[in-house]
Design a protein around this motif. Structure first.
Motif, PDB file in Angstrom:
ATOM      1  N   LYS A 193       0.834  -1.205   0.000  1.00  0.00           N
ATOM      2  CA  LYS A 193       0.000   0.000   0.000  1.00  0.00           C
ATOM      3  C   LYS A 193       0.865   1.249   0.000  1.00  0.00           C
ATOM      4  O   LYS A 193       0.573   2.223  -0.716  1.00  0.00           O
ATOM      5  CB  LYS A 193      -0.909  -0.012   1.223  1.00  0.00           C
ATOM      6  CG  LYS A 193      -1.857   1.173   1.294  1.00  0.00           C
ATOM      7  CD  LYS A 193      -2.732   1.104   2.537  1.00  0.00           C
ATOM      8  CE  LYS A 193      -3.660   2.315   2.629  1.00  0.00           C
ATOM      9  NZ  LYS A 193      -4.500   2.284   3.854  1.00  0.00           N
ATOM     10  N   GLN A 241      -5.566   4.674 -13.059  1.00  0.00           N
ATOM     11  CA  GLN A 241      -6.732   3.813 -12.867  1.00  0.00           C
ATOM     12  C   GLN A 241      -6.317   2.438 -12.354  1.00  0.00           C
ATOM     13  O   GLN A 241      -6.986   1.864 -11.486  1.00  0.00           O
ATOM     14  CB  GLN A 241      -7.503   3.685 -14.181  1.00  0.00           C
ATOM     15  CG  GLN A 241      -8.212   4.965 -14.606  1.00  0.00           C
ATOM     16  CD  GLN A 241      -8.869   4.832 -15.968  1.00  0.00           C
ATOM     17  OE1 GLN A 241      -8.697   3.834 -16.673  1.00  0.00           O
ATOM     18  NE2 GLN A 241      -9.633   5.851 -16.362  1.00  0.00           N
ATOM     19  N   ASP A 244      -5.469   2.806  -8.665  1.00  0.00           N
ATOM     20  CA  ASP A 244      -6.670   2.928  -7.834  1.00  0.00           C
ATOM     21  C   ASP A 244      -7.376   1.588  -7.682  1.00  0.00           C
ATOM     22  O   ASP A 244      -7.847   1.242  -6.587  1.00  0.00           O
ATOM     23  CB  ASP A 244      -7.625   3.962  -8.442  1.00  0.00           C
ATOM     24  CG  ASP A 244      -7.114   5.386  -8.274  1.00  0.00           C
ATOM     25  OD1 ASP A 244      -6.261   5.606  -7.393  1.00  0.00           O
ATOM     26  OD2 ASP A 244      -7.568   6.275  -9.026  1.00  0.00           O
ATOM     27  N   SER A 245      -7.459   0.821  -8.769  1.00  0.00           N
ATOM     28  CA  SER A 245      -8.102  -0.490  -8.693  1.00  0.00           C
ATOM     29  C   SER A 245      -7.346  -1.421  -7.763  1.00  0.00           C
ATOM     30  O   SER A 245      -7.945  -2.132  -6.945  1.00  0.00           O
ATOM     31  CB  SER A 245      -8.196  -1.111 -10.094  1.00  0.00           C
ATOM     32  OG  SER A 245      -8.978  -0.322 -10.953  1.00  0.00           O
ATOM     33  N   THR A 246      -6.019  -1.401  -7.879  1.00  0.00           N
ATOM     34  CA  THR A 246      -5.206  -2.261  -7.014  1.00  0.00           C
ATOM     35  C   THR A 246      -5.325  -1.837  -5.559  1.00  0.00           C
ATOM     36  O   THR A 246      -5.392  -2.684  -4.650  1.00  0.00           O
ATOM     37  CB  THR A 246      -3.734  -2.207  -7.454  1.00  0.00           C
ATOM     38  OG1 THR A 246      -3.631  -2.536  -8.839  1.00  0.00           O
ATOM     39  CG2 THR A 246      -2.892  -3.190  -6.656  1.00  0.00           C
ATOM     40  N   ARG A 247      -5.375  -0.539  -5.312  1.00  0.00           N
ATOM     41  CA  ARG A 247      -5.515  -0.058  -3.927  1.00  0.00           C
ATOM     42  C   ARG A 247      -6.852  -0.487  -3.329  1.00  0.00           C
ATOM     43  O   ARG A 247      -6.916  -0.884  -2.158  1.00  0.00           O
ATOM     44  CB  ARG A 247      -5.400   1.461  -3.890  1.00  0.00           C
ATOM     45  CG  ARG A 247      -3.981   2.007  -4.013  1.00  0.00           C
ATOM     46  CD  ARG A 247      -3.976   3.505  -3.875  1.00  0.00           C
ATOM     47  NE  ARG A 247      -4.484   3.928  -2.581  1.00  0.00           N
ATOM     48  CZ  ARG A 247      -4.938   5.141  -2.313  1.00  0.00           C
ATOM     49  NH1 ARG A 247      -4.979   6.047  -3.281  1.00  0.00           N
ATOM     50  NH2 ARG A 247      -5.346   5.457  -1.117  1.00  0.00           N
ATOM     51  N   GLU A 248      -7.926  -0.392  -4.113  1.00  0.00           N
ATOM     52  CA  GLU A 248      -9.231  -0.807  -3.603  1.00  0.00           C
ATOM     53  C   GLU A 248      -9.235  -2.295  -3.261  1.00  0.00           C
ATOM     54  O   GLU A 248      -9.752  -2.704  -2.207  1.00  0.00           O
ATOM     55  CB  GLU A 248     -10.308  -0.498  -4.647  1.00  0.00           C
ATOM     56  CG  GLU A 248     -10.572   1.006  -4.816  1.00  0.00           C
ATOM     57  CD  GLU A 248     -11.609   1.284  -5.891  1.00  0.00           C
ATOM     58  OE1 GLU A 248     -12.155   0.304  -6.443  1.00  0.00           O
ATOM     59  OE2 GLU A 248     -11.875   2.467  -6.173  1.00  0.00           O
ATOM     60  N   MET A 249      -8.658  -3.102  -4.149  1.00  0.00           N
ATOM     61  CA  MET A 249      -8.584  -4.535  -3.879  1.00  0.00           C
ATOM     62  C   MET A 249      -7.684  -4.812  -2.683  1.00  0.00           C
ATOM     63  O   MET A 249      -7.947  -5.720  -1.878  1.00  0.00           O
ATOM     64  CB  MET A 249      -8.073  -5.266  -5.117  1.00  0.00           C
ATOM     65  CG  MET A 249      -8.996  -5.177  -6.311  1.00  0.00           C
ATOM     66  SD  MET A 249      -8.308  -5.942  -7.791  1.00  0.00           S
ATOM     67  CE  MET A 249      -8.216  -7.654  -7.275  1.00  0.00           C
ATOM     68  N   ILE A 251      -7.172  -2.818  -0.063  1.00  0.00           N
ATOM     69  CA  ILE A 251      -7.896  -2.472   1.163  1.00  0.00           C
ATOM     70  C   ILE A 251      -8.899  -3.575   1.510  1.00  0.00           C
ATOM     71  O   ILE A 251      -9.047  -3.964   2.673  1.00  0.00           O
ATOM     72  CB  ILE A 251      -8.598  -1.116   0.997  1.00  0.00           C
ATOM     73  CG1 ILE A 251      -7.556   0.003   0.895  1.00  0.00           C
ATOM     74  CG2 ILE A 251      -9.540  -0.841   2.168  1.00  0.00           C
ATOM     75  CD1 ILE A 251      -8.135   1.366   0.562  1.00  0.00           C
ATOM     76  N   SER A 252      -9.591  -4.096   0.496  1.00  0.00           N
ATOM     77  CA  SER A 252     -10.535  -5.193   0.729  1.00  0.00           C
ATOM     78  C   SER A 252      -9.805  -6.423   1.250  1.00  0.00           C
ATOM     79  O   SER A 252     -10.296  -7.113   2.163  1.00  0.00           O
ATOM     80  CB  SER A 252     -11.277  -5.536  -0.566  1.00  0.00           C
ATOM     81  OG  SER A 252     -12.043  -4.436  -1.021  1.00  0.00           O
TER      82      SER A 252
END
Length: 329
Positions: A193, A241, A244-249, A251-252
């Motif tokens: 992260k 993009q 951002d997609s990798t960061r969202e995944m 965090i999940s």
């Protein structure tokens, strides 16, 4: 007596006329080379010292504030105008084993010169120069096209970095869903992260830099070159993009990791509670007979001992089966 600067920090210094190489140029001859019509000098430096930069300042008539920034790394990505030249700072990134190595490239661009200063960057600019020299009709557009080629090269090298970070995330995600949560996994997730945040901080200012190059500095950036910077900005947006997609995944995945860890701890607590309940039966019975009352009639019965022990065993076994059926054990 003036000392000559250390030439080991000079990667390449070449003069180009109409997009064709005119050969190497010494530092002392730069000021004369840039005076030639339709000619510009492309100089590459790596980790230069103050003495060399002061010499470069003298040859190209650079502003002292830009030289001061170039002497010191850890600059933020930016673009600044100093008279007839512009000064750009870009952050570079390259994947080395399991970490991301960040560096800086400082670029001085004028109507007749391009100077690159690399700090801590593993990216070799030799490929850029070779590629540009192979298309002299494009190189003839001047320093503006060289600036595009350098920026495009730096941005293209962000792609394998984000690909590598995504591959690392997939391995960590696999470890989580194989029900192997651990402190090391969580530390790796936080490190990933952090690197994503650093990479995002490196790329986002490039969009503003490209927008400024497309609208201003017409004396350095020809009109037919500006469209190339729009392409660089588009590449940055796609990389952003992906980040951002990798960061969202990510965090999940961290939330899932914490959930799995909580479930695992609950399972441990349930097992301990189950065994505690089973041990409570003999503890209660044996403590009862340890109270040392004077009159306990059953102590005189010859079958009292096997009956008590058998009762404890049967009660414990029944409770064990009940807890096993409830999946507490």
């Amino acid at each position: 007596m003036d000392l000559k600067p250390d030439t080991s920090m000079i990667m390449k210094c070449v003069a180009y006329k109409h997009g064709v190489s005119q050969g190497d140029v010494t530092i002392e001859d730069i000021s004369e080379a840039v005076k030639q019509p339709d000619t510009f000098v492309w100089l590459g430096l790596r980790e230069p010292d103050t003495e060399l930069l002061l010499k470069i300042q003298e040859e190209f008539s650079l502003h002292e504030l830009s030289i001061e920034d170039a002497c010191t790394a850890h600059q933020r990505p930016k673009i600044e105008e100093y008279g007839d030249s512009i000064f750009i700072v870009l952050h570079t990134a390259s994947l080395t084993e399991d970490s991301v190595d960040f560096g800086e490239t400082h670029i001085f661009v004028g109507t007749h010169f391009v100077v690159t200063v690399r700090h801590g960057s593993l990216l070799d600019h030799h490929k850029i120069r070779t590629k540009c020299e192979a298309i002299p009709h494009q190189l003839a557009k001047g320093p503006g096209f060289v600036l595009y080629a350098i920026m495009d090269f730096i941005v293209d090298n962000y792609v394998p970095v984000i690909d590598g970070l995504q591959a690392r995330f997939e391995l960590l995600e696999l470890a989580i869903f194989e029900n192997r949560p651990s402190r090391k996994t969580m530390e790796d997730l936080y490190e990933l992260k952090r690197e994503l945040l650093l990479l995002k901080g490196a790329i986002m200012p490039v969009i503003d830099i490209c927008n400024e190059l497309m609208r201003f500095h017409s004396g350095i950036i020809p009109k037919d070159v500006r469209v190339y910077f729009r392409d660089v900005a588009d590449h940055i947006k796609r990389i952003d993009q992906a980040i951002d997609s990798t960061r969202e995944m990510l965090i999940s995945a961290m939330h899932v990791h914490l959930t799995f860890e909580t479930v695992r701890q609950n399972e441990v607590v349930k097992r301990l509670a189950g065994w505690g309940a089973i041990l409570a039966i003999p503890t209660m019975v044996f403590s009862w007979y340890g109270m040392n009352f004077k009159h306990m009639p059953e102590l005189d019965w010859e079958y009292s001992y096997p009956l008590v022990v058998g009762g404890v065993i049967v009660g414990s076994a029944l409770l064990f089966l009940r807890l096993r059926r409830a999946r507490w054990l």
